[in-house]
Design a protein around this motif. Structure first.
Motif: not given
Length: 360
Positions: A39, A43, A49-50, A55, A58
């Motif tokens: 994953t 990204w 895209t998270p 998100r 990250y």
């Protein structure tokens, strides 16, 4: 209750740069965010895209890496970091660079990692250095084209891989005998397992599990379709796991590949040396092409000068002439002929008298 606005997410290339600047691997970032390593790779390449809490976690981690507040491991001589197999991303210069400076910057960032990758492909230290030097020499000869390429490091890497895996090296006297294997037994076992793989599978394994490219990028660089590349990767991993069961985990395989490449002292030449060698090689081949062209023109002119200007029929083969009587040798002289011969000889010897025929 209002929701706090989401922090801006950097572009994919900046995500990878921040991770490498913080000396973190994809597995470490995945553990801190709570996702899989694949994953994080997706990204960083921009394929996905998270979203949601992933998100936020990250983005916060990237913000910490950007401000330098992330927890950094203490580096000592006993726990020195393993040099990564992938090439670092150079930062954009503030002022424009000359072609030589841009080439030297690309060489300084990419050459050390490329030498380690070529060593994993061939198992030969000298061939690994030679492959990288030849690739950069070709890049310098085509520098305007390489400089405008979307991925100059990928261009040089593909060229170095093609040269390193060329089957013609087996006919060179210096590469007929194998080089000494690594000193450690685990490294020798891993190198032997790598060299038993077919070159396409070995290249796919190094690009995906060593360099860290995703599957589409690996397929594009190996000039194969994505299903074929995935099949090669699965077979290569299965072969390595069958010989070395402890490397069945991709993360462990990635770590062992980096350690194997970093144990050898593989140093590339200096950038000015590579540029000088490239220019010398270009001059040699230019002069050779000019000499060959001059020789070809001279041969053509000589042929035009000495060639016949009209058609000359070929000389027919000789034939035996029939009906010619055989040659007959003269027979014995008669008494009158013998007397006449003697008389002629005597008169000729005596001198000025002239023989006159008698009328009878």
């Amino acid at each position: 209750m209002t929701q706090s606005p989401a922090l801006p997410l950097p572009p994919p290339s900046e995500r990878r740069r921040l991770r490498e600047a913080g000396s973190l691997t994809q597995a470490q970032v995945a553990a801190r965010v709570g996702v899989a390593r694949e994953t994080v790779r997706a990204w960083e390449t921009g394929r996905t895209t998270p979203r949601g809490r992933k998100r936020e976690a990250y983005t916060s981690l990237l913000a910490e890496l950007a401000t330098g507040a992330a927890d950094m491991p203490v580096r000592t001589e006993a726990t020195a970091p393993v040099p990564p197999l992938s090439e670092p991303r150079p930062e954009a210069p503030a002022t424009p660079l000359t072609p030589a400076q841009a080439f030297d910057a690309l060489y300084a960032f990419c050459a050390p990692a490329l030498v380690r990758q070529a060593y994993l492909l061939t198992g030969r230290r000298e061939l690994a250095r030679e492959s990288v030097e030849r690739a950069f020499q070709l890049a310098w000869q085509r520098w305007p084209e390489v400089a405008r390429d979307r991925d100059p490091a990928g261009w040089v890497r593909a060229t170095a891989y093609e040269y390193a895996l060329s089957p013609w090296h087996r006919f060179r006297p210096r590469f007929r005998h194998p080089e000494p294997p690594p000193a450690d037994a685990p490294d020798r076992a891993l190198m032997a397992a790598l060299l038993r793989l077919p070159p396409p599978r070995r290249r796919t394994l190094v690009l995906y599990d060593g360099v860290g490219l995703d599957l589409p990028e690996t397929a594009a660089e190996t000039e194969a379709s994505t299903p074929v590349t995935a099949n090669r990767l699965l077979h290569a991993r299965a072969t390595i796991a069958a010989r070395l069961p402890e490397l069945s985990d991709p993360d462990e395989l990635h770590r062992r590949l980096a350690e194997l490449a970093s144990t050898e002292r593989l140093r590339a030449a200096k950038p000015p040396t590579v540029r000088t060698g490239s220019e010398r090689r270009a001059r040699f081949w230019t002069r050779a092409a000019i000499a060959f062209t001059v020789a070809l023109i001279g041969t053509t002119a000589l042929t035009v000068r000495t060639a016949p200007t009209h058609y000359e029929p070929p000389v027919p083969q000789g034939e035996t002439v029939q009906g010619v009587p055989p040659r007959v040798a003269p027979g014995p002289l008669s008494e009158a002929e013998v007397a006449l011969r003697a008389k002629l000889r005597e008169e000729t010897v005596r001198g000025p008298e002239r023989l006159m025929p008698l009328i009878r």
